[in-house]
Design an enzyme around this catalytic site. Sequence first.
Site, short mmCIF file in Angstrom:
data_model
loop_
_atom_site.label_atom_id
_atom_site.label_comp_id
_atom_site.label_asym_id
_atom_site.label_seq_id
_atom_site.Cartn_x
_atom_site.Cartn_y
_atom_site.Cartn_z
N HIS A 98 0.80 -1.22 0.00
CA HIS A 98 0.00 0.00 0.00
C HIS A 98 0.83 1.27 0.00
O HIS A 98 0.28 2.37 -0.13
CB HIS A 98 -0.96 -0.01 1.19
N ASP A 121 -9.75 -0.62 3.97
CA ASP A 121 -8.55 -1.19 4.59
C ASP A 121 -8.89 -1.65 6.01
O ASP A 121 -9.70 -1.02 6.70
CB ASP A 121 -7.46 -0.11 4.67
N HIS A 123 -6.64 -1.43 8.13
CA HIS A 123 -5.74 -0.55 8.87
C HIS A 123 -5.97 0.90 8.44
O HIS A 123 -6.56 1.17 7.39
CB HIS A 123 -4.29 -0.94 8.63
N ASP A 125 -3.34 3.16 8.00
CA ASP A 125 -2.19 3.63 7.22
C ASP A 125 -1.93 5.11 7.50
O ASP A 125 -1.58 5.88 6.60
CB ASP A 125 -2.39 3.37 5.73
N HIS A 138 4.31 1.03 4.20
CA HIS A 138 2.94 0.76 3.74
C HIS A 138 1.92 1.10 4.82
O HIS A 138 0.71 1.13 4.52
CB HIS A 138 2.78 -0.69 3.27
N ASP A 225 -7.35 -1.95 -0.26
CA ASP A 225 -6.41 -2.95 0.26
C ASP A 225 -7.20 -4.24 0.44
O ASP A 225 -8.22 -4.26 1.13
CB ASP A 225 -5.84 -2.45 1.59
N ASP A 227 -6.73 -6.60 2.28
CA ASP A 227 -6.90 -7.05 3.67
C ASP A 227 -8.09 -6.38 4.34
O ASP A 227 -8.44 -6.71 5.47
CB ASP A 227 -5.62 -6.89 4.49
N GLU A 270 -1.90 -4.99 -2.12
CA GLU A 270 -1.59 -5.98 -1.07
C GLU A 270 -2.00 -7.42 -1.43
O GLU A 270 -2.18 -8.25 -0.53
CB GLU A 270 -2.18 -5.57 0.29
#
Length: 298
Positions: A98, A121, A123, A125, A138, A225, A227, A270
């Site tokens: 990412h 995402d 996360h 980031d 990332h 992303d 994930d 990702e």
Amino acid sequence: MNKNISIVGVPMDLGADRRGVDMGPSAIRYAGVVARLEMMGMHIEDKGDIHVNRPHRYTETENHKYLDEVVEANTKLANVVSDIMQEGRFPLVLGGDHSIALGTIGGVAKNVNDLGVIWFDAHGDLNTGETSPSGNIHGMPLAASLGYGHERLVGIAGFSPKIKPENVVIIGARSLDEGERELIKRLGIKVFTMHEIDKLGMARVMDEAISHVSKHTKGVHLSLDLDGLDPHDAPGVGTPVIGGISYREGHLAMEMLAEANILCSAEFVEVNPILDQQNMTARVAVALMSSAFGDKLL
């Protein structure tokens, strides 16, 4: 929707410091992204991959792993994406980790004033070198795009900030570091965690997200992303977090974005085929792309 699409791959794994995700663009192409989009009537130009220099030895600068190489690759990417935008085409960037969002957003924001960003995402980031527990870049691209972080990351594409916090929506978050939580609260960034998705449903979340991110913008960038999805549906990612967006919820979100017709650029990142099962995650990425570009059953 712009049917003239230019694909760019970025075989970057240095931002994640974990091998395998650099093969993501190849895995997505192998999963049939070009054929799938062409079947939908899109006019595809595949510009190949950005070259990523790989150092002979591990490097770290002020808690930023592989800073030189990440900046170099993202500067190239920003220039390519900007050129695509100036040609009136839609940039579709394939990752890679990412950290490549630094270059994608930089190139798009050069051409779109008041750019909105939808960030799917697990996360945030939103780390900087001061808050990152790992030094992996990332985990920093959204913060840097907002103007927070190392000056070399912030300065990619030659200007900063590239986006405003009120024009950003994060969807699917379920793993945030303490520094990220503080920045979210300080900047007032709109975040739909998995709690909100479970409670409200994806349809309402997307209605609110689309309304929020398109209110004062002239175009919206999608940064997805893999994930963000639950590992059951997308196992081939480097930092999986259980309890994520389901396959169907992901499709609904993309379908609603297509109906809103607000996207001017997108990246899917990702995908790590080394950790995948029979290229399942890359195939999911291609399916989600097709929904984002308006594919329908009937």
